[in-house]
Design an enzyme around this catalytic site. Structure first.
Site, PDB file in Angstrom:
ATOM      1  N   CYS A   2       0.825  -1.205   0.000  1.00  0.00           N
ATOM      2  CA  CYS A   2       0.000   0.000   0.000  1.00  0.00           C
ATOM      3  C   CYS A   2       0.859   1.254   0.000  1.00  0.00           C
ATOM      4  CB  CYS A   2      -0.869   0.014   1.238  1.00  0.00           C
ATOM      5  SG  CYS A   2      -1.836  -1.476   1.420  1.00  0.00           S
ATOM      6  N   ARG A  27       5.226   0.118  -6.391  1.00  0.00           N
ATOM      7  CA  ARG A  27       5.107  -0.777  -5.235  1.00  0.00           C
ATOM      8  C   ARG A  27       4.037  -1.848  -5.459  1.00  0.00           C
ATOM      9  NH1 ARG A  27       6.529   2.157  -0.207  1.00  0.00           N
ATOM     10  NH2 ARG A  27       4.767   1.191   0.827  1.00  0.00           N
ATOM     11  N   TRP A  74      -2.909  -2.543  -1.617  1.00  0.00           N
ATOM     12  CA  TRP A  74      -2.476  -3.864  -2.072  1.00  0.00           C
ATOM     13  C   TRP A  74      -3.113  -4.822  -1.086  1.00  0.00           C
ATOM     14  CZ3 TRP A  74       0.988  -7.948  -0.805  1.00  0.00           C
ATOM     15  CH2 TRP A  74       1.377  -8.715  -1.912  1.00  0.00           C
ATOM     16  N   ASN A 100      -1.502   1.853   6.085  1.00  0.00           N
ATOM     17  CA  ASN A 100      -0.628   0.774   5.594  1.00  0.00           C
ATOM     18  C   ASN A 100      -0.318  -0.109   6.779  1.00  0.00           C
ATOM     19  OD1 ASN A 100      -0.521   2.052   3.184  1.00  0.00           O
ATOM     20  ND2 ASN A 100       1.687   2.497   3.241  1.00  0.00           N
ATOM     21  N   GLY A 101      -0.241  -1.409   6.559  1.00  0.00           N
ATOM     22  CA  GLY A 101       0.113  -2.301   7.661  1.00  0.00           C
ATOM     23  C   GLY A 101      -1.059  -3.181   8.038  1.00  0.00           C
ATOM     24  N   GLU A 482      17.860 -23.830  -3.616  1.00  0.00           N
ATOM     25  CA  GLU A 482      17.401 -22.461  -3.840  1.00  0.00           C
ATOM     26  C   GLU A 482      18.601 -21.526  -4.068  1.00  0.00           C
ATOM     27  OE1 GLU A 482      14.991 -20.891  -4.672  1.00  0.00           O
ATOM     28  OE2 GLU A 482      15.244 -18.839  -3.995  1.00  0.00           O
ATOM     29  N   LYS A 486      19.193 -19.300  -7.460  1.00  0.00           N
ATOM     30  CA  LYS A 486      19.350 -17.843  -7.376  1.00  0.00           C
ATOM     31  C   LYS A 486      20.617 -17.400  -8.096  1.00  0.00           C
ATOM     32  CE  LYS A 486      16.532 -16.737  -6.260  1.00  0.00           C
ATOM     33  NZ  LYS A 486      15.145 -16.934  -5.887  1.00  0.00           N
ATOM     34  N   GLU A 489      20.211 -17.738 -11.980  1.00  0.00           N
ATOM     35  CA  GLU A 489      19.314 -16.821 -12.685  1.00  0.00           C
ATOM     36  C   GLU A 489      19.818 -15.393 -12.771  1.00  0.00           C
ATOM     37  OE1 GLU A 489      15.954 -16.747  -9.177  1.00  0.00           O
ATOM     38  OE2 GLU A 489      15.366 -15.969 -11.106  1.00  0.00           O
ATOM     39  N   HIS A 505      28.581 -40.574  -6.188  1.00  0.00           N
ATOM     40  CA  HIS A 505      27.926 -41.488  -7.132  1.00  0.00           C
ATOM     41  C   HIS A 505      28.004 -40.960  -8.564  1.00  0.00           C
ATOM     42  CE1 HIS A 505      26.672 -44.004  -3.848  1.00  0.00           C
ATOM     43  NE2 HIS A 505      26.321 -42.898  -3.193  1.00  0.00           N
ATOM     44  N   LYS A 604       8.889 -11.993 -14.409  1.00  0.00           N
ATOM     45  CA  LYS A 604       8.485 -12.105 -13.002  1.00  0.00           C
ATOM     46  C   LYS A 604       7.309 -13.057 -12.839  1.00  0.00           C
ATOM     47  CE  LYS A 604       8.638 -11.187  -8.641  1.00  0.00           C
ATOM     48  NZ  LYS A 604       9.665 -11.940  -7.920  1.00  0.00           N
TER      49      LYS A 604
HETATM   50  C1  F6R Z   1      13.116 -17.472  -9.050  1.00  0.00           C
HETATM   51  C2  F6R Z   1      11.693 -17.234  -9.221  1.00  0.00           C
HETATM   52  C3  F6R Z   1      10.877 -18.267  -9.917  1.00  0.00           C
HETATM   53  C4  F6R Z   1       9.477 -18.318  -9.317  1.00  0.00           C
HETATM   54  C5  F6R Z   1       8.575 -19.235 -10.152  1.00  0.00           C
HETATM   55  C6  F6R Z   1       7.202 -19.371  -9.545  1.00  0.00           C
HETATM   56  O1  F6R Z   1      13.720 -16.452  -8.324  1.00  0.00           O
HETATM   57  O2  F6R Z   1      11.187 -16.216  -8.841  1.00  0.00           O
HETATM   58  O3  F6R Z   1      11.478 -19.519  -9.883  1.00  0.00           O
HETATM   59  O4  F6R Z   1       9.572 -18.779  -8.001  1.00  0.00           O
HETATM   60  O5  F6R Z   1       8.464 -18.737 -11.452  1.00  0.00           O
HETATM   61  O6  F6R Z   1       6.572 -18.139  -9.450  1.00  0.00           O
HETATM   62  P1  F6R Z   1       5.355 -17.920  -8.497  1.00  0.00           P
HETATM   63  O7  F6R Z   1       5.844 -18.088  -7.100  1.00  0.00           O
HETATM   64  O8  F6R Z   1       4.872 -16.532  -8.787  1.00  0.00           O
HETATM   65  O9  F6R Z   1       4.340 -18.971  -8.829  1.00  0.00           O
END
Ligand code: F6R
Length: 609
Positions: A2, A27, A74, A100-101, A482, A486, A489, A505, A604
């Site tokens: 928000c 945001r 939001w 907000n909050g 993970e 990270k 990517e 193995h 995203k």
């Molecule tokens: C990596 C990343 C992606 C998402 C994946 C699922 O940093 O962001 O691997 O985790 O595309 O996305 P959501 O969580 O939006 O379903």
């Protein structure tokens, strides 16, 4: 997340509020609104959707006045809708609030006010604030707000207007950011600096537990108890882009640093006032339905899938229910055995990922109940699931997911504990210990973040390599998966995450002189075995960077460099140990000169299969 804007001066406030809200669009939001004091009293216009929708409404019927508050919402409590949008008013329409909050005790306040005759129209926690202030008002808005705040539990920033004192704008900060912009004959409030940067560069930054009273003539700062505060003005010399990132170089770094807040917000009202158990009012399953669950499927993509792997261990260890975790793009093609006694948990930051949504539909077609863990309240996943646990991480803008992942872990801890409470698989004392350790996590993340320079040094070394390995056992294995994703990517460095015991193995053949290996060794019961595997790669010339818990002295003897995370319960370590790995990938990407927030080839939200 928000956004708040407020204005008192001599210009048309409607335009200033809209322009300010536009600066906060980055945001993320799903609805917007403004309240302006006009010749006809306090008037509110609000609508679901983009700011353009609100602008059209205001174009048809402008609100003319020189004091007002505005908000982009939001959704957290209640879906995105015109009614749930802010500003909220009381029944007399004399008081208006933007917020907000989260107000953690809003349900009990709502019950109390309803008993006094107040009628609520929205599903929000915010509406309670306008009614509460109205009920306490006795001719002094500052006092009424101060009294209201003493009744409210949670984290919030507020902007408050009343028709009874139409020259005053009251602002409050408790854990949610709020700044005051100081101009000539006009003053502003903003949840974020970009909202007011076009009009002034002189700001007061409110601290927690402080409030401000703004008039055209000036600004008074005081504590919530009413003690006046004097403070130097802060001159902002950031450009608008830097201001959007709150001074951080990238959204990803900002979001990594927002994790302590995301943890606190996600736990928020879900831990009861005694601090000993979990309350998940959003789960509609009855105890009988929970007892009937025979198995759990966790389905998600990418980072959310990695959170699901941790979720499997959490649920199995706390609730003793068998769990399978699947990548969503594979799930429905493997003919999973889904029965009405299967609980399917879908995890998705965006709530719009095509494969995850398809898995959800497949689960429902087969009669399973679906629980969604998502960061976006009105998303498709949230709308189609039977139950939803929202991760209150706030919008994630960087493509690489950080605070959404860790908030998903918190959601799994809460849900695992909730199952254990309901099924009686753990006793009250054990649950109280885990809840207490959970509440210590935000401060422990802050402790890790304070040592980011150490990780930066390691990342700079790593950035010169094209291949590396991550290893770990148990939960550490899931966390390094993970960490490896990270790094791939955003730094474009090839890495593989391996179960430490599995290297020999086959993959051990790839270990050669100087290759970096990142080893996670935080799980006490697996520590010695992990150390043996570290020795295997060391013997073949690997340069090992080890991550262990503070107080553990052995790892430093076998690796080249170590980093210590604060100690916690073994089950909770992923919420800490992933943080240095996030920083590692951020700084490696930076060292390689990549576009950290927008890595190549990636989006995203992945809305195609
Ligand atoms: C990596 C990343 C992606 C998402 C994946 C699922 O940093 O962001 O691997 O985790 O595309 O996305 P959501 O969580 O939006 O379903």
């Amino acid at each position: 997340m928000c956004g708040i804007v407020g204005y008192v001066g001599n210009r048309n406030s409607q335009n200033i509020l809209i322009e300010g809200l536009k600066k906060l669009e980055y945001r993320g939001y799903d609805s917007a609104g403004v309240a302006v004091y006009t010749t006809e009293g306090l008037q509110v216009k609000k609508s679901k959707g983009r700011l353009a929708v609100l602008e059209t409404k205001l174009g048809d019927e402008p609100l003319n006045g020189t004091i007002g508050i505005g908000h982009t919402r939001w959704a957290t409590h209640g879906k995105p809708s015109d009614i749930n949008s802010h500003p909220h008013t009381d029944n007399s329409l004399k008081f208006s609030v933007v917020h907000n909050g989260i107000i953690e005790n809003y349900i009990s306040l709502k019950e109390e006010l309803t008993a006094q005759g107040h009628v609520f129209v929205s599903e929000t926690d915010t509406e309670v604030i306008s009614h509460l202030i109205a009920s306490l008002y006795q001719g002094d808005i500052v006092k009424a707000v101060q009294q209201a705040v003493t009744r409210m539990r949670g984290a919030f920033a507020l902007g408050v207007l009343t028709e009874y004192e139409p020259d005053k704008l009251v602002a409050v900060r408790l854990q949610s950011p709020l700044i005051i912009g100081v101009g000539e004959g006009e003053n502003f409030i903003g949840s974020d600096i970009p909202a007011i940067l076009e009009y002034t560069r002189n700001v007061y930054i409110l601290n927690d537990g402080e409030m401000a009273v703004l008039t055209r003539e000036g600004v008074e700062l005081m504590t919530l108890e009413g003690n006046f505060i004097s403070r130097e003005l802060f001159h902002v010399d950031w450009d608008i882009v830097t201001a959007e990132k709150a001074g951080f170089d990238h959204f990803m770094l900002k979001e990594i640093y927002e994790q302590p807040k995301a943890y606190r917000d996600t736990m928020g009202s879900r831990i009861d006032a005694t601090g000993k158990k979990v309350v998940l009012n959003e789960i509609g399953m009855t105890p009988e339905q929970i007892k009937a669950i025979r198995n759990v499927h966790i389905v998600a993509c990418g980072t959310a899938y990695h959170a699901g792997l941790v979720g499997k261990s959490v649920i199995e260890s706390l609730a003793r229910i068998p769990v399978e975790t699947d990548v969503a793009s594979e799930y429905r093609y493997r003919s999973p055995i889904i029965t009405p006694q299967t609980l399917v948990i879908v995890v998705s930051q965006s709530g719009e990922t095509a494969d995850t949504l398809a898995a959800l539909r497949e689960a429902k077609r087969n009669g399973a109940r679906v629980l969604a863990i998502t960061n976006v309240v009105g998303s498709s996943v949230a709308r189609e699931a039977d139950d939803v646990i929202v991760t209150w991480a706030g919008p994630e803008i960087a493509v690489a997911s950080t605070k959404a992942y860790t908030s998903q872990l918190i959601a799994f801890y809460l849900f695992g504990l909730y199952l254990a409470q309901t099924l009686g698989t753990k006793d009250e004392a054990y649950i109280a210990d885990v809840v207490s350790a959970l509440q210590e996590l935000p401060a422990k993340v802050e402790h890790i973040l304070a040592q980011s320079e150490t990780i930066k040094g390691v990342a700079e070394q790593v950035s010169t390599h094209n291949n590396l390995f991550f290893i770990g056992r148990g939960l550490d294995y899931h966390v390094v998966m993970e960490g490896s994703l990270k790094l791939k990517e955003i730094s474009y460095i090839h890495s593989e995450a391996y179960a430490a015991g599995e290297l020999k193995h086959g993959t051990l053949a790839l270990i050669e002189e100087g290759i970096p290996v990142i080893a996670l060794a935080t799980q006490g019961d697996l520590f010695e075995k992990t150390v043996s595997n570290i020795k295997e790669v060391k013997a073949r010339g690997a340069h090992v960077f080890g991550i262990h818990e503070e107080g553990e002295a052995e790892l430093a003897k076998v690796v080249d460099q170590v980093f210590a995370i604060p100690a916690t319960l073994p089950l909770l370590t992923p919420a800490l140990s992933v943080v240095p790995l996030q920083l590692l990938s951020y700084y490696a990407s930076l060292a390689r000169g990549n576009d950290v927030d927008k890595p190549r080839n990636l989006a995203k939200s992945v809305t195609v299969e």
